[in-house]
Structure formats: structure tokens, C-alpha cells
Scaffold this motif. Sequence first.
Motif, short mmCIF file in Angstrom:
data_model
loop_
_atom_site.label_atom_id
_atom_site.label_comp_id
_atom_site.label_asym_id
_atom_site.label_seq_id
_atom_site.Cartn_x
_atom_site.Cartn_y
_atom_site.Cartn_z
N THR A 44 0.86 -1.17 0.00
CA THR A 44 0.00 0.00 0.00
C THR A 44 0.90 1.22 0.00
OG1 THR A 44 -1.68 -1.19 1.27
CG2 THR A 44 -1.80 1.22 1.30
N SER A 45 0.52 2.24 -0.75
CA SER A 45 1.28 3.48 -0.73
C SER A 45 0.31 4.65 -0.60
CB SER A 45 2.14 3.63 -1.98
OG SER A 45 1.34 3.71 -3.13
N VAL A 46 0.84 5.73 -0.03
CA VAL A 46 0.04 6.92 0.17
C VAL A 46 1.01 8.11 0.18
CG1 VAL A 46 0.07 6.77 2.69
CG2 VAL A 46 -1.83 7.92 1.55
N GLU A 47 0.53 9.24 -0.34
CA GLU A 47 1.34 10.45 -0.38
C GLU A 47 0.57 11.59 0.23
OE1 GLU A 47 2.48 11.44 -4.38
OE2 GLU A 47 3.42 9.50 -4.72
N GLY A 48 1.30 12.55 0.79
CA GLY A 48 0.66 13.74 1.32
C GLY A 48 1.55 14.45 2.31
N ASP A 49 0.94 15.38 3.06
CA ASP A 49 1.65 16.13 4.08
C ASP A 49 2.23 15.14 5.11
OD1 ASP A 49 2.16 18.75 5.62
OD2 ASP A 49 1.07 17.48 7.07
N ALA A 50 3.49 15.33 5.46
CA ALA A 50 4.20 14.39 6.33
C ALA A 50 3.46 14.14 7.64
CB ALA A 50 5.61 14.88 6.60
N GLN A 51 3.01 15.20 8.28
CA GLN A 51 2.36 15.03 9.58
C GLN A 51 1.10 14.19 9.46
OE1 GLN A 51 1.88 18.64 11.77
NE2 GLN A 51 0.77 17.66 13.43
N VAL A 52 0.28 14.48 8.46
CA VAL A 52 -0.97 13.75 8.26
C VAL A 52 -0.68 12.30 7.89
CG1 VAL A 52 -3.05 13.58 6.82
CG2 VAL A 52 -2.24 15.82 7.60
N VAL A 53 0.22 12.09 6.93
CA VAL A 53 0.51 10.74 6.44
C VAL A 53 1.13 9.88 7.54
CG1 VAL A 53 1.90 9.39 4.82
CG2 VAL A 53 0.65 11.41 4.02
N VAL A 54 2.11 10.40 8.25
CA VAL A 54 2.78 9.60 9.28
C VAL A 54 1.80 9.20 10.38
CG1 VAL A 54 4.58 9.63 11.05
CG2 VAL A 54 5.09 10.44 8.74
N ASP A 55 0.98 10.13 10.83
CA ASP A 55 -0.02 9.80 11.85
C ASP A 55 -1.01 8.76 11.33
OD1 ASP A 55 1.16 11.58 13.59
OD2 ASP A 55 -0.35 13.16 13.31
N ALA A 56 -1.46 8.94 10.10
CA ALA A 56 -2.43 8.01 9.52
C ALA A 56 -1.82 6.63 9.31
CB ALA A 56 -2.96 8.57 8.20
N VAL A 57 -0.57 6.57 8.90
CA VAL A 57 0.08 5.28 8.69
C VAL A 57 0.22 4.53 10.01
CG1 VAL A 57 2.25 4.16 8.00
CG2 VAL A 57 1.19 5.86 6.52
N GLY A 58 0.45 5.27 11.11
CA GLY A 58 0.46 4.62 12.42
C GLY A 58 -0.86 3.92 12.71
N ALA A 59 -1.96 4.60 12.43
CA ALA A 59 -3.28 4.00 12.62
C ALA A 59 -3.51 2.84 11.65
CB ALA A 59 -4.36 5.06 12.44
N ALA A 60 -2.99 2.99 10.42
CA ALA A 60 -3.15 1.92 9.42
C ALA A 60 -2.41 0.66 9.85
CB ALA A 60 -2.64 2.40 8.06
N ILE A 61 -1.23 0.83 10.41
CA ILE A 61 -0.45 -0.33 10.87
C ILE A 61 -1.17 -1.02 12.04
CG2 ILE A 61 1.70 -1.02 12.00
CD1 ILE A 61 3.08 1.13 10.22
N LYS A 62 -1.70 -0.22 12.96
CA LYS A 62 -2.46 -0.80 14.08
C LYS A 62 -3.65 -1.60 13.55
CE LYS A 62 -1.18 2.68 17.48
NZ LYS A 62 -1.65 3.84 18.25
N GLY A 63 -4.36 -1.02 12.56
CA GLY A 63 -5.51 -1.72 11.97
C GLY A 63 -5.10 -3.01 11.28
N ALA A 64 -3.98 -2.98 10.58
CA ALA A 64 -3.50 -4.18 9.89
C ALA A 64 -3.17 -5.28 10.90
CB ALA A 64 -2.28 -3.84 9.04
N LEU A 65 -2.46 -4.92 11.95
CA LEU A 65 -2.09 -5.91 12.97
C LEU A 65 -3.33 -6.47 13.67
CD1 LEU A 65 1.04 -4.11 14.44
CD2 LEU A 65 1.02 -6.21 13.05
N ALA A 66 -4.33 -5.62 13.90
CA ALA A 66 -5.56 -6.07 14.55
C ALA A 66 -6.36 -7.01 13.66
CB ALA A 66 -6.42 -4.87 14.94
N HIS A 67 -6.09 -6.98 12.35
CA HIS A 67 -6.83 -7.82 11.40
C HIS A 67 -5.97 -8.93 10.80
CE1 HIS A 67 -9.74 -4.56 11.73
NE2 HIS A 67 -10.62 -5.46 11.35
N GLY A 68 -4.95 -9.36 11.52
CA GLY A 68 -4.23 -10.56 11.11
C GLY A 68 -2.87 -10.38 10.47
N ALA A 69 -2.40 -9.16 10.31
CA ALA A 69 -1.05 -8.99 9.76
C ALA A 69 -0.04 -9.54 10.76
CB ALA A 69 -0.75 -7.52 9.47
N THR A 70 0.95 -10.26 10.25
CA THR A 70 1.98 -10.82 11.11
C THR A 70 3.29 -10.04 11.00
OG1 THR A 70 2.61 -12.37 9.36
CG2 THR A 70 1.00 -13.13 11.00
N ARG A 71 3.36 -9.19 9.99
CA ARG A 71 4.57 -8.39 9.78
C ARG A 71 4.21 -7.18 8.93
NH1 ARG A 71 10.27 -10.59 7.32
NH2 ARG A 71 11.27 -8.58 7.22
N VAL A 72 4.80 -6.05 9.25
CA VAL A 72 4.61 -4.83 8.46
C VAL A 72 5.98 -4.23 8.20
CG1 VAL A 72 3.58 -2.53 8.38
CG2 VAL A 72 2.36 -4.39 9.55
#
Length: 169
Positions: A44-72
Motif C-alpha cells: 500500500t502506498s500513500v502520499e501527502g503532508d508528512a504530519q498527516v501521512v505519518v499519523d495516519a500510517v500509524g493508525a493503518a499499521i495498528k488496523g493491519a495488525l488487529a486484522h491478522g497482519a503478522t509483519r509490516v
Amino acid sequence: MRVRVEFTTEPFHGEDDQLPSHVTASADALRQVGLTPDLGPLGTSVEGDAQVVVDAVGAAIKGALAHGATRVTLTVSDLDADVAPPVVGVTTDLSDGLARLIAEVEGELGGSLSGLPRAQKQHAVRLLEERGAFEMRRSAETVAEALGLTRFTVYNYLNRIRETDAAQS
């Protein structure tokens, strides 16, 4: 500052060619803050303002791990960095054979590899793999530059292609 974040969640396998739930959960987290992720089974890739993207990617990683991801695994690139874009087929360390293969695939797909959508980039990697491009030294780096991707993403595409081919044999 603008950034591009590419991340891959594992395992790679979905059911019936559907994206795994850890992929869709991470994309949903990005969409909730107004970002438009480019997603697929290999990353998955995403572009944008660093502050918005980095914060959102943190939430995305948490969501992925909560739904079965074993590695990110992720890569962050500064889009504002003063770096000249790669010139496809004209770098000094590019072997003539690899340059010809890349030019051949560009001709077949109708233009620069870096301008292709994700599915076409994956197809380009498959074509280059079938033609032996990745047997050449440092070819993954060169192909990644031509595609406008990270070497890590090219290796993910290759792994998926090889896994699919092995499963079909």
C-alpha cells in the motif's frame, strides 16, 4: 514537507483473489483521514503532508495488525527532497542488456514504466522476470528506479510472482 509511504503487510495471501482483511483495514484507516491509498496484495502506498501521512500510517499499521497482519515493513520517502528523477536506460551502471529489456517492456506497455498504474507495474516486473532481467547484477535497483518504486517493492512483486508460479506448477 510531503512524503510518500509504502508499506507491505504480511501474509500476502488472500482468499479468492480478494485483498486480505489486514490490507483493507489499513486502507480504511488511511481513508478515514481523507487520504487516497494505492493498495494491492503486495503493498500500500500513500502520499501527502508528512504530519498527516505519518499519523495516519500509524493508525493503518495498528488496523493491519488487529486484522491478522503478522509483519509490516515500510519505507518513507521525502517527496520534496532535491533529487533528480532517474533517467530510464541512461544510467552509467546499467548494463546494455538490462537497458534493452526495460526499453522493450516500455514499448510493449506503451510508455515509461514509472507512469504506469500499480497493476501494470506488477505486469512489467513479471515480463522482466520472464526475460531474465533479475539474473543481472544490481538489476532490482535499476528496475526499481525505472518503475519509480523502491527496491523493496520490486522484491515484493517478484516474491509474489514466484509464489504464484510455484503454486501453479
